[in-house]
Scaffold this active site. Sequence first.
Site, short mmCIF file in Angstrom:
data_model
loop_
_atom_site.label_atom_id
_atom_site.label_comp_id
_atom_site.label_asym_id
_atom_site.label_seq_id
_atom_site.Cartn_x
_atom_site.Cartn_y
_atom_site.Cartn_z
N SER A 1 62.23 63.99 57.26
CA SER A 1 60.88 64.29 56.80
C SER A 1 60.17 62.97 56.52
O SER A 1 60.76 61.91 56.63
CB SER A 1 60.93 65.14 55.54
OG SER A 1 61.39 64.34 54.47
N LYS A 2 58.91 63.10 56.14
CA LYS A 2 58.07 61.94 55.87
C LYS A 2 58.71 60.96 54.89
O LYS A 2 58.48 59.78 54.96
CB LYS A 2 56.74 62.42 55.26
CG LYS A 2 55.65 62.60 56.31
CD LYS A 2 54.31 62.74 55.61
CE LYS A 2 53.77 64.12 55.88
NZ LYS A 2 52.67 64.57 55.12
N ARG A 3 59.49 61.52 53.99
CA ARG A 3 60.13 60.66 53.00
C ARG A 3 61.04 59.61 53.64
O ARG A 3 61.35 58.60 53.05
CB ARG A 3 61.03 61.53 52.17
CG ARG A 3 61.19 62.05 51.27
CD ARG A 3 61.93 62.98 50.44
NE ARG A 3 62.86 63.82 51.15
CZ ARG A 3 64.13 63.55 51.28
NH1 ARG A 3 64.64 62.48 50.75
NH2 ARG A 3 64.90 64.38 51.93
N HIS A 4 61.53 59.91 54.84
CA HIS A 4 62.42 58.96 55.52
C HIS A 4 61.65 57.89 56.29
O HIS A 4 62.26 57.01 56.86
CB HIS A 4 63.35 59.71 56.49
CG HIS A 4 64.30 60.64 55.80
ND1 HIS A 4 64.16 62.00 55.84
CD2 HIS A 4 65.39 60.38 55.04
CE1 HIS A 4 65.14 62.56 55.14
NE2 HIS A 4 65.90 61.61 54.65
N GLY A 5 60.33 58.00 56.34
CA GLY A 5 59.54 57.02 57.10
C GLY A 5 58.64 57.74 58.08
O GLY A 5 58.31 58.91 57.88
#
Length: 513
Positions: free
Chosen positions: A270-274
């Site tokens: 998800s976005k949290r990973h980049g």
Amino acid sequence: MDHLPLKTTDSVRVRYAPSPTGPLHVGGARTALFNYLFARKNNGTFILRIEDTDPERSDQKWEKDLLDSLKWLGILWDEGPAISDSNEKSHTYIGDYGPYRQSERKDIYEKYLKKLYDEGFLYWCFCTKEELEAQRQDQIARGEPPRYIGRCRNLSPEEQEKLRKEGRKGVLRFKVPEKIIKVNDIIRGELEFDTSLLGDIVVARDFSAPLYNLAVVIDDFEMKVNYVIRGEDHISNTPKQILFQKALGFPRPKYAHLPLILGPDRSKLSKRHGTVRVQGYKEEGYLPEALVNFMALLGWNPGTNEEIFSMEELIERFSLERIQKGGAIFNIERLNWMNGYYIRRTPLAELTEKCIPYLIKNKMLKIKNDKYEIVETGEIVDFNYLKNIIALFQERLKKLSEISEFTDFFFKDKIEYDKNLLLWKEMQEKDVQKNLKKCYKTLKNIKETEWQRERIKEELLKEAEKEIDRGYLLWPLRIALTGKKASPPPFEIAEILGKEKTLKRIEDAIQKI
Ligand code: GLU
């Protein structure tokens, strides 16, 4: 018979069916890629269908993002919306089974919904949200799986009329028969579903507005899709879709559900990973060949240790059987390595073309007629000059966006750095000054017409060899010219900077220390 098997003579028809409710992410792009590779490998047809049945969440800008991103990656469809440069929705389609946008297929859905209704597969349900929620809570409290228990299944026409008069709108529900459905998934093997856990399913808001699960079944049939390759998150939809196929007498396509893409911490990517948006990767300077190569290995492998594959090679080697069941880990280091590999293989002129927009975006360069202007100094330079600069960094670039930071000292009048950087090992300031003066003298003696890297190198090395360590001479020079610890050899930089600027920077360094 449980389902009509596909004739082996049927040619492969697959589809990627995104909902335009957000930008194209790596996960969606990988699904598109696997469909594309499977179609190409089997001389089949790859269809792109826009699933915009949810008018509130669908947006033209996301549809454009999807189309542009797929086009950039080279994942081109044989049937689907025609590509246009405008931001407007194009209503032109390629292929015989269009329109390929669900919002334009209402007549088709209506025909099938009426058929299902007339044949007794559907009924109107008038339960309100509150009533459904109360029912759900009640089921949970009793330890039962929450599902619709069919309160409106047997309403008489009079009862229906009465509820409508109360202002209730109603939705169409499908009567789910109780049975076990088995699916032989190409990737996951045999899957079994107990439909008694489903409860009756809402399939449409009215006769012309089917919801996702029914629209997909109708479209796949109408478009003669015979393989459904999609993300694992659709496994739970599969038994519902099979029930609708049976009710409508449609053949069952073969299913292949792709493993999830996981971040390094093994949670869903998800976005949290980049960055997850394809356009984000494009902006950061990843090459489409690298992203395609990388995505192909997210869940698929060739059965060997090979890692580099062009699109043509992927088509040749791809098979659904070699897709793994377990989650595929997204490793950004691997993508960066691959991108560096593809950057090194890009012809220099092409690479320069690709880097220039980053320099312009960072206000280091401006286009000036058929040349370029260095913003800070006002100097006019040509494409060749820029090509020489880019050449120095081709080996070490991992992303095109790095080019601005790597090359900024070529585009500055005066460079900024901490004077302590000039010191090599245990050098004292006065040693630095002495050695910079030596460099200055040596370089000043080279004629303008002989100002070339080989000559510069030859002269400087002659001096440097006299030191115990060449670094005593060459390190301060490198810093004087670039202000950076890591850079290409100073001879090459000096050649491109030109004699005048090179001498000026050495002078500045002598002043500084
Ligand atoms: N429209 C669905 C989605 O965006 C995919 C439909 C399918 O592949 O069956 O998730």
